[in-house]
Design a protein around this motif. Structure first.
Motif, PDB file in Angstrom:
ATOM      1  N   PRO A   1     -21.743  29.365   9.582  1.00 27.38           N
ATOM      2  CA  PRO A   1     -23.820  30.314   9.390  1.00 27.38           C
ATOM      3  C   PRO A   1     -23.856  31.815   9.113  1.00 27.38           C
ATOM      4  CG  PRO A   1     -23.432  30.435  11.448  1.00 27.38           C
ATOM      5  CD  PRO A   1     -21.794  29.773  11.238  1.00 27.38           C
ATOM      6  N   GLU A   2     -22.275  32.417   8.903  1.00 26.28           N
ATOM      7  CA  GLU A   2     -22.192  33.226   7.254  1.00 26.28           C
ATOM      8  C   GLU A   2     -22.533  32.123   5.497  1.00 26.28           C
ATOM      9  OE1 GLU A   2     -18.760  36.000   8.568  1.00 26.28           O
ATOM     10  OE2 GLU A   2     -20.175  36.175  10.221  1.00 26.28           O
ATOM     11  N   GLY A   3     -22.152  31.617   5.894  1.00 29.00           N
ATOM     12  CA  GLY A   3     -22.299  31.495   4.451  1.00 29.00           C
ATOM     13  C   GLY A   3     -23.385  30.715   4.175  1.00 29.00           C
ATOM     14  N   LEU A   4     -24.374  30.137   5.509  1.00 30.29           N
ATOM     15  CA  LEU A   4     -25.017  30.001   5.059  1.00 30.29           C
ATOM     16  C   LEU A   4     -26.475  30.285   4.787  1.00 30.29           C
ATOM     17  CD1 LEU A   4     -25.313  26.959   8.118  1.00 30.29           C
ATOM     18  CD2 LEU A   4     -25.426  26.453   5.361  1.00 30.29           C
ATOM     19  N   ALA A   5     -26.026  31.233   5.377  1.00 30.72           N
ATOM     20  CA  ALA A   5     -27.156  32.886   5.206  1.00 30.72           C
ATOM     21  C   ALA A   5     -26.885  33.262   4.542  1.00 30.72           C
ATOM     22  CB  ALA A   5     -26.651  33.427   6.621  1.00 30.72           C
ATOM     23  N   VAL A   6     -25.383  33.815   3.331  1.00 28.20           N
ATOM     24  CA  VAL A   6     -25.767  33.988   1.492  1.00 28.20           C
ATOM     25  C   VAL A   6     -26.567  32.672   0.604  1.00 28.20           C
ATOM     26  CG1 VAL A   6     -23.813  34.857  -0.022  1.00 28.20           C
ATOM     27  CG2 VAL A   6     -23.717  35.274   2.361  1.00 28.20           C
ATOM     28  N   GLY A   7     -25.666  31.142   1.438  1.00 29.60           N
ATOM     29  CA  GLY A   7     -26.586  30.074   0.661  1.00 29.60           C
ATOM     30  C   GLY A   7     -28.082  30.275   0.670  1.00 29.60           C
ATOM     31  N   VAL A   8     -28.696  30.295   1.398  1.00 27.52           N
ATOM     32  CA  VAL A   8     -29.734  30.355   1.478  1.00 27.52           C
ATOM     33  C   VAL A   8     -30.830  31.005   0.899  1.00 27.52           C
ATOM     34  CG1 VAL A   8     -31.884  30.907   3.554  1.00 27.52           C
ATOM     35  CG2 VAL A   8     -30.484  28.961   3.417  1.00 27.52           C
ATOM     36  N   ALA A   9     -29.584  32.410   0.941  1.00 26.89           N
ATOM     37  CA  ALA A   9     -30.096  33.837  -0.048  1.00 26.89           C
ATOM     38  C   ALA A   9     -30.425  33.694  -1.467  1.00 26.89           C
ATOM     39  CB  ALA A   9     -29.970  34.797   0.558  1.00 26.89           C
ATOM     40  N   PHE A  10     -28.860  33.501  -1.550  1.00 27.27           N
ATOM     41  CA  PHE A  10     -29.374  33.073  -3.044  1.00 27.27           C
ATOM     42  C   PHE A  10     -30.168  32.312  -3.517  1.00 27.27           C
ATOM     43  CE2 PHE A  10     -25.549  35.821  -2.655  1.00 27.27           C
ATOM     44  CZ  PHE A  10     -25.187  36.252  -4.479  1.00 27.27           C
ATOM     45  N   GLY A  11     -29.931  30.807  -2.952  1.00 28.75           N
ATOM     46  CA  GLY A  11     -31.037  29.449  -3.633  1.00 28.75           C
ATOM     47  C   GLY A  11     -32.020  30.068  -4.062  1.00 28.75           C
ATOM     48  N   ALA A  12     -32.914  30.778  -2.382  1.00 26.60           N
ATOM     49  CA  ALA A  12     -34.156  31.565  -2.485  1.00 26.60           C
ATOM     50  C   ALA A  12     -34.589  31.787  -4.097  1.00 26.60           C
ATOM     51  CB  ALA A  12     -34.629  32.364  -1.587  1.00 26.60           C
TER      52      ALA A  12
ATOM     53  N   THR B   1     -19.451  34.313  -2.129  1.00 32.30           N
ATOM     54  CA  THR B   1     -19.101  33.935  -0.646  1.00 32.30           C
ATOM     55  C   THR B   1     -17.613  33.341  -1.140  1.00 32.30           C
ATOM     56  OG1 THR B   1     -19.006  31.444  -1.206  1.00 32.30           O
ATOM     57  CG2 THR B   1     -21.027  32.398   0.902  1.00 32.30           C
ATOM     58  N   LEU B   2     -17.609  33.909  -2.516  1.00 30.40           N
ATOM     59  CA  LEU B   2     -15.522  33.815  -2.683  1.00 30.40           C
ATOM     60  C   LEU B   2     -15.349  35.362  -1.801  1.00 30.40           C
ATOM     61  CD1 LEU B   2     -14.891  31.673  -5.703  1.00 30.40           C
ATOM     62  CD2 LEU B   2     -14.236  31.342  -3.611  1.00 30.40           C
ATOM     63  N   PHE B   3     -16.165  35.539  -2.837  1.00 29.91           N
ATOM     64  CA  PHE B   3     -16.310  37.751  -2.390  1.00 29.91           C
ATOM     65  C   PHE B   3     -16.416  38.242  -0.727  1.00 29.91           C
ATOM     66  CE2 PHE B   3     -18.482  41.435  -0.411  1.00 29.91           C
ATOM     67  CZ  PHE B   3     -17.140  42.456  -1.410  1.00 29.91           C
ATOM     68  N   THR B   4     -16.571  36.896  -0.272  1.00 32.57           N
ATOM     69  CA  THR B   4     -16.873  37.073   1.074  1.00 32.57           C
ATOM     70  C   THR B   4     -15.295  36.638   1.893  1.00 32.57           C
ATOM     71  OG1 THR B   4     -17.548  34.849   1.713  1.00 32.57           O
ATOM     72  CG2 THR B   4     -19.014  36.985   1.923  1.00 32.57           C
ATOM     73  N   TRP B   5     -15.055  35.259   1.240  1.00 35.65           N
ATOM     74  CA  TRP B   5     -13.755  34.493   1.853  1.00 35.65           C
ATOM     75  C   TRP B   5     -12.955  35.518   1.290  1.00 35.65           C
ATOM     76  CZ3 TRP B   5     -11.246  30.057  -1.404  1.00 35.65           C
ATOM     77  CH2 TRP B   5      -9.293  29.745  -0.463  1.00 35.65           C
ATOM     78  N   GLY B   6     -12.766  36.715   0.648  1.00 33.81           N
ATOM     79  CA  GLY B   6     -11.412  37.394  -0.555  1.00 33.81           C
ATOM     80  C   GLY B   6     -11.692  38.262   0.804  1.00 33.81           C
ATOM     81  N   CYS B   7     -12.981  39.139   1.308  1.00 32.87           N
ATOM     82  CA  CYS B   7     -12.724  40.399   2.494  1.00 32.87           C
ATOM     83  C   CYS B   7     -12.215  40.110   3.475  1.00 32.87           C
ATOM     84  CB  CYS B   7     -13.878  40.648   2.516  1.00 32.87           C
ATOM     85  SG  CYS B   7     -14.779  41.341   1.162  1.00 32.87           S
ATOM     86  N   THR B   8     -11.854  38.772   3.856  1.00 33.20           N
ATOM     87  CA  THR B   8     -11.089  37.668   4.924  1.00 33.20           C
ATOM     88  C   THR B   8      -9.545  38.218   4.578  1.00 33.20           C
ATOM     89  OG1 THR B   8     -13.219  36.781   5.914  1.00 33.20           O
ATOM     90  CG2 THR B   8     -11.222  35.904   6.834  1.00 33.20           C
ATOM     91  N   ALA B   9      -9.095  37.600   3.672  1.00 30.74           N
ATOM     92  CA  ALA B   9      -7.716  37.757   3.162  1.00 30.74           C
ATOM     93  C   ALA B   9      -7.652  39.059   2.650  1.00 30.74           C
ATOM     94  CB  ALA B   9      -7.679  36.296   1.448  1.00 30.74           C
TER      95      ALA B   9
ATOM     96  N   MET C   1     -12.344  30.341   4.874  1.00 31.08           N
ATOM     97  CA  MET C   1     -12.205  29.588   3.183  1.00 31.08           C
ATOM     98  C   MET C   1     -13.704  29.036   3.640  1.00 31.08           C
ATOM     99  SD  MET C   1      -8.658  27.427   3.382  1.00 31.08           S
ATOM    100  CE  MET C   1      -7.213  28.315   2.528  1.00 31.08           C
ATOM    101  N   VAL C   2     -13.818  28.776   4.555  1.00 30.53           N
ATOM    102  CA  VAL C   2     -15.579  27.206   5.048  1.00 30.53           C
ATOM    103  C   VAL C   2     -16.994  28.342   4.517  1.00 30.53           C
ATOM    104  CG1 VAL C   2     -15.959  28.622   7.303  1.00 30.53           C
ATOM    105  CG2 VAL C   2     -16.795  26.136   6.923  1.00 30.53           C
ATOM    106  N   GLU C   3     -17.069  29.447   4.114  1.00 26.25           N
ATOM    107  CA  GLU C   3     -18.030  30.344   3.895  1.00 26.25           C
ATOM    108  C   GLU C   3     -18.628  30.110   1.945  1.00 26.25           C
ATOM    109  OE1 GLU C   3     -17.403  34.385   4.530  1.00 26.25           O
ATOM    110  OE2 GLU C   3     -17.541  34.175   6.293  1.00 26.25           O
ATOM    111  N   PRO C   4     -17.514  29.427   1.258  1.00 24.80           N
ATOM    112  CA  PRO C   4     -17.936  29.108  -0.165  1.00 24.80           C
ATOM    113  C   PRO C   4     -18.820  27.568   0.133  1.00 24.80           C
ATOM    114  CG  PRO C   4     -16.016  30.309  -0.182  1.00 24.80           C
ATOM    115  CD  PRO C   4     -16.438  30.310   1.012  1.00 24.80           C
TER     116      PRO C   4
END
Length: 269
Positions: free
Chosen positions: A133-144, A18-26, A198-201
Protein backbone atom coordinates in the motif's frame (compact mmCIF):
# COMPACT_ATOMS: atom_id res chain seq x y z
CA UNK A 1 14.81 21.17 -10.55
CA UNK A 2 10.98 21.17 -10.54
CA UNK A 3 10.97 22.14 -14.23
CA UNK A 4 13.10 19.12 -15.10
CA UNK A 5 10.93 16.78 -13.05
CA UNK A 6 7.70 17.97 -14.65
CA UNK A 7 9.04 16.88 -18.03
CA UNK A 8 9.33 13.25 -16.92
CA UNK A 9 6.57 10.66 -17.31
CA UNK A 10 4.60 10.28 -14.04
CA UNK A 11 5.26 6.53 -14.08
CA UNK A 12 9.01 7.19 -14.25
CA UNK A 13 8.67 9.68 -11.40
CA UNK A 14 6.78 7.09 -9.32
CA UNK A 15 9.51 4.55 -10.00
CA UNK A 16 12.28 6.98 -9.04
CA UNK A 17 10.45 8.00 -5.86
CA UNK A 18 9.99 4.42 -4.69
CA UNK A 19 13.56 3.52 -5.56
CA UNK A 20 14.34 6.21 -3.02
CA UNK A 21 11.99 4.67 -0.42
CA UNK A 22 13.54 1.27 -1.08
CA UNK A 23 16.97 2.84 -0.63
CA UNK A 24 15.82 4.17 2.75
CA UNK A 25 14.84 0.64 3.78
CA UNK A 26 18.28 -0.57 2.73
CA UNK A 27 19.92 2.30 4.61
CA UNK A 28 18.10 1.30 7.78
CA UNK A 29 19.01 -2.34 7.28
CA UNK A 30 22.68 -1.35 6.78
CA UNK A 31 22.97 -0.39 10.45
CA UNK A 32 23.44 -4.11 11.04
CA UNK A 33 27.01 -3.73 9.75
CA UNK A 34 27.96 -1.35 12.55
CA UNK A 35 25.98 -2.56 15.56
CA UNK A 36 23.80 -5.29 16.98
CA UNK A 37 21.78 -2.75 18.94
CA UNK A 38 19.92 0.23 17.51
CA UNK A 39 19.63 3.62 19.22
CA UNK A 40 15.97 3.04 19.90
CA UNK A 41 15.15 6.58 21.04
CA UNK A 42 16.44 8.04 17.78
CA UNK A 43 14.50 5.54 15.69
CA UNK A 44 11.33 6.02 17.75
CA UNK A 45 11.42 9.75 17.07
CA UNK A 46 12.21 9.21 13.40
CA UNK A 47 9.22 6.89 13.19
CA UNK A 48 6.97 9.42 14.94
CA UNK A 49 8.19 12.27 12.71
CA UNK A 50 7.46 10.15 9.63
CA UNK A 51 4.01 9.41 11.06
CA UNK A 52 3.27 13.13 11.24
CA UNK A 53 4.44 13.60 7.66
CA UNK A 54 2.29 10.68 6.51
CA UNK A 55 -0.84 12.01 8.26
CA UNK A 56 -0.43 15.44 6.67
CA UNK A 57 0.41 13.94 3.28
CA UNK A 58 -2.65 11.70 3.47
CA UNK A 59 -4.82 14.80 3.46
CA UNK A 60 -2.97 17.37 1.36
CA UNK A 61 -1.39 14.98 -1.15
CA UNK A 62 -4.14 12.34 -1.40
CA UNK A 63 -7.53 13.05 0.16
CA UNK A 64 -7.88 16.72 -0.75
CA UNK A 65 -6.90 16.14 -4.42
CA UNK A 66 -9.33 13.20 -4.48
CA UNK A 67 -12.20 15.47 -3.41
CA UNK A 68 -11.21 18.11 -5.98
CA UNK A 69 -11.18 15.56 -8.80
CA UNK A 70 -14.45 13.97 -7.64
CA UNK A 71 -16.21 17.33 -8.00
CA UNK A 72 -16.04 16.89 -11.77
CA UNK A 73 -17.90 13.58 -11.60
CA UNK A 74 -21.65 12.97 -11.43
CA UNK A 75 -21.67 11.69 -7.84
CA UNK A 76 -21.26 13.92 -4.74
CA UNK A 77 -17.57 14.64 -4.17
CA UNK A 78 -17.56 13.13 -0.68
CA UNK A 79 -18.65 9.68 -1.89
CA UNK A 80 -15.43 8.67 -3.73
CA UNK A 81 -13.39 10.13 -0.88
CA UNK A 82 -15.31 8.29 1.83
CA UNK A 83 -15.60 4.99 -0.06
CA UNK A 84 -11.96 4.93 -1.14
CA UNK A 85 -10.70 5.96 2.31
CA UNK A 86 -12.63 3.23 4.12
CA UNK A 87 -11.68 0.62 1.52
CA UNK A 88 -8.01 1.49 2.04
CA UNK A 89 -8.29 0.87 5.76
CA UNK A 90 -10.39 -2.26 5.28
CA UNK A 91 -7.85 -3.69 2.83
CA UNK A 92 -5.01 -3.34 5.33
CA UNK A 93 -7.22 -4.67 8.11
CA UNK A 94 -7.77 -7.84 6.09
CA UNK A 95 -4.07 -8.09 5.27
CA UNK A 96 -3.24 -7.62 8.94
CA UNK A 97 -5.64 -10.42 9.90
CA UNK A 98 -3.81 -12.79 7.59
CA UNK A 99 -0.28 -11.52 8.17
CA UNK A 100 0.19 -9.68 11.47
CA UNK A 101 2.86 -6.98 11.55
CA UNK A 102 6.32 -7.79 12.88
CA UNK A 103 6.11 -9.93 16.01
CA UNK A 104 9.47 -10.74 17.55
CA UNK A 105 8.13 -13.70 19.53
CA UNK A 106 6.75 -15.22 16.33
CA UNK A 107 9.52 -14.45 13.87
CA UNK A 108 12.77 -14.13 15.83
CA UNK A 109 12.47 -16.81 18.53
CA UNK A 110 14.93 -19.63 17.88
CA UNK A 111 15.73 -18.14 14.49
CA UNK A 112 18.78 -20.37 14.24
CA UNK A 113 16.89 -23.62 14.58
CA UNK A 114 15.56 -25.81 11.78
CA UNK A 115 12.53 -23.59 11.36
CA UNK A 116 14.67 -20.52 10.72
CA UNK A 117 14.10 -20.47 6.97
CA UNK A 118 10.35 -20.71 7.42
CA UNK A 119 10.27 -17.96 10.03
CA UNK A 120 12.47 -15.66 7.96
CA UNK A 121 10.37 -16.23 4.86
CA UNK A 122 7.20 -15.39 6.81
CA UNK A 123 8.81 -12.27 8.25
CA UNK A 124 9.89 -10.94 4.86
CA UNK A 125 6.58 -11.88 3.23
CA UNK A 126 4.60 -10.15 5.98
CA UNK A 127 6.52 -6.89 5.77
CA UNK A 128 6.46 -7.02 1.97
CA UNK A 129 2.67 -7.29 1.95
CA UNK A 130 2.39 -4.31 4.26
CA UNK A 131 4.71 -2.26 2.04
CA UNK A 132 2.52 -2.71 -1.04
CA UNK A 133 0.00 0.00 0.00
CA UNK A 134 2.86 2.42 0.63
CA UNK A 135 4.18 1.85 -2.88
CA UNK A 136 0.66 2.18 -4.29
CA UNK A 137 0.15 5.46 -2.41
CA UNK A 138 3.26 6.97 -3.97
CA UNK A 139 2.36 5.58 -7.39
CA UNK A 140 -1.16 7.01 -7.26
CA UNK A 141 0.13 10.41 -6.11
CA UNK A 142 2.55 10.60 -9.03
CA UNK A 143 0.06 9.07 -11.46
CA UNK A 144 -2.30 11.93 -10.65
CA UNK A 145 0.26 14.29 -12.19
CA UNK A 146 -0.88 13.07 -15.61
CA UNK A 147 -4.01 15.21 -15.17
CA UNK A 148 -2.67 17.85 -12.77
CA UNK A 149 0.96 18.61 -13.52
CA UNK A 150 1.40 21.55 -11.15
CA UNK A 151 4.25 22.35 -8.80
CA UNK A 152 1.99 21.92 -5.76
CA UNK A 153 0.83 18.45 -6.87
CA UNK A 154 4.42 17.44 -7.62
CA UNK A 155 5.72 18.76 -4.30
CA UNK A 156 2.95 16.91 -2.47
CA UNK A 157 3.85 13.64 -4.16
CA UNK A 158 7.53 14.17 -3.39
CA UNK A 159 6.78 14.97 0.26
CA UNK A 160 4.68 11.80 0.52
CA UNK A 161 7.57 9.72 -0.81
CA UNK A 162 9.91 11.48 1.62
CA UNK A 163 7.68 10.65 4.59
CA UNK A 164 7.43 7.00 3.58
CA UNK A 165 11.19 6.88 3.03
CA UNK A 166 11.87 8.20 6.54
CA UNK A 167 9.46 5.64 7.95
CA UNK A 168 11.25 2.86 6.06
CA UNK A 169 14.62 3.55 7.74
CA UNK A 170 13.67 2.21 11.19
CA UNK A 171 11.61 -0.50 9.48
CA UNK A 172 14.71 -1.88 7.74
CA UNK A 173 16.63 -1.72 11.01
CA UNK A 174 13.81 -3.43 12.87
CA UNK A 175 14.28 -6.48 10.67
CA UNK A 176 18.03 -6.72 10.14
CA UNK A 177 19.29 -6.09 13.68
CA UNK A 178 17.06 -8.66 15.47
CA UNK A 179 18.01 -11.24 12.83
CA UNK A 180 21.70 -10.50 13.43
CA UNK A 181 21.21 -10.56 17.19
CA UNK A 182 19.71 -14.03 16.97
CA UNK A 183 22.65 -15.49 15.05
CA UNK A 184 22.09 -14.84 11.35
CA UNK A 185 25.10 -13.59 9.39
CA UNK A 186 25.50 -9.84 8.84
CA UNK A 187 25.06 -10.07 5.07
CA UNK A 188 21.95 -12.21 5.29
CA UNK A 189 20.48 -9.94 7.97
CA UNK A 190 21.03 -6.93 5.71
CA UNK A 191 19.59 -8.74 2.70
CA UNK A 192 16.39 -9.66 4.50
CA UNK A 193 16.17 -6.21 6.08
CA UNK A 194 16.17 -4.39 2.76
CA UNK A 195 14.29 -7.05 0.79
CA UNK A 196 10.79 -5.91 1.75
CA UNK A 197 11.41 -2.50 0.18
CA UNK A 198 11.79 -4.07 -3.26
CA UNK A 199 8.02 -4.34 -3.68
CA UNK A 200 7.41 -0.60 -3.42
CA UNK A 201 8.72 0.35 -6.90
CA UNK A 202 6.64 -2.45 -8.44
CA UNK A 203 3.48 -1.36 -6.60
CA UNK A 204 4.14 2.29 -7.46
CA UNK A 205 4.41 1.60 -11.20
CA UNK A 206 1.19 -0.44 -11.09
CA UNK A 207 -0.61 2.30 -9.13
CA UNK A 208 0.57 5.11 -11.40
CA UNK A 209 -0.23 3.21 -14.61
CA UNK A 210 -3.69 2.21 -13.37
CA UNK A 211 -4.86 5.73 -12.53
CA UNK A 212 -3.47 7.08 -15.79
CA UNK A 213 -5.22 4.44 -17.88
CA UNK A 214 -8.49 4.48 -15.91
CA UNK A 215 -8.75 8.17 -14.99
CA UNK A 216 -12.27 7.97 -13.40
CA UNK A 217 -10.78 5.72 -10.70
CA UNK A 218 -8.37 8.46 -9.61
CA UNK A 219 -10.50 9.95 -6.76
CA UNK A 220 -11.15 6.47 -5.37
CA UNK A 221 -7.48 5.47 -5.75
CA UNK A 222 -6.20 8.62 -4.04
CA UNK A 223 -8.66 8.14 -1.17
CA UNK A 224 -7.80 4.42 -0.95
CA UNK A 225 -4.12 5.32 -0.57
CA UNK A 226 -4.97 7.90 2.11
CA UNK A 227 -7.01 5.35 4.06
CA UNK A 228 -4.22 2.81 3.87
CA UNK A 229 -1.68 5.37 5.07
CA UNK A 230 -3.81 6.46 8.03
CA UNK A 231 -4.35 2.81 8.98
CA UNK A 232 -0.59 2.21 9.01
CA UNK A 233 0.05 5.34 11.09
CA UNK A 234 -2.73 4.63 13.61
CA UNK A 235 -2.04 0.93 14.05
CA UNK A 236 1.73 0.65 13.67
CA UNK A 237 3.66 3.93 13.47
CA UNK A 238 2.26 5.70 16.54
CA UNK A 239 2.12 2.64 18.86
CA UNK A 240 5.52 1.48 17.59
CA UNK A 241 7.14 4.84 18.36
CA UNK A 242 5.68 4.95 21.89
CA UNK A 243 5.89 1.36 23.09
CA UNK A 244 9.20 1.98 24.89
CA UNK A 245 7.81 4.85 26.96
CA UNK A 246 8.99 8.06 25.25
CA UNK A 247 5.39 9.17 24.70
CA UNK A 248 5.74 12.94 25.12
CA UNK A 249 8.87 13.23 23.00
CA UNK A 250 7.56 11.09 20.17
CA UNK A 251 4.22 12.92 20.25
CA UNK A 252 6.06 16.20 19.68
CA UNK A 253 8.11 14.57 16.91
CA UNK A 254 4.87 13.49 15.22
CA UNK A 255 3.47 17.01 15.48
CA UNK A 256 6.67 18.49 14.07
CA UNK A 257 6.50 16.05 11.17
CA UNK A 258 2.90 17.10 10.50
CA UNK A 259 3.81 20.80 10.58
CA UNK A 260 6.81 20.32 8.28
CA UNK A 261 4.66 18.52 5.73
CA UNK A 262 1.89 21.12 6.05
CA UNK A 263 4.32 23.98 5.48
CA UNK A 264 5.84 22.25 2.45
CA UNK A 265 2.46 21.59 0.91
CA UNK A 266 0.90 24.98 1.62
CA UNK A 267 4.00 27.04 0.84
CA UNK A 268 4.77 25.25 -2.42
CA UNK A 269 1.08 25.14 -3.36
Amino acid sequence: MMQWLTELNPIILALLATLFTWGCTAFGAAFVFSTKKANQLVFDNMLAFAGGVMIAASFWSLLSPAIERAEAQSVPAYIPAAVGFLLGGLFLLLVDRILPMINEDLYFKEITNRKAKHRTAMLVFSITMHNIPEGLAVGVAFGALATDLTSSALSGAIALALGIGIQNIPEGTAVSIPLRREGMSTRKSFFYGQFSGMVEPIAAVIGAATVIIIEPLLPYALSFAAGAMIFVVAKEVIPGSQERGSVQLTTMSLMIGFVVMMILDVALG
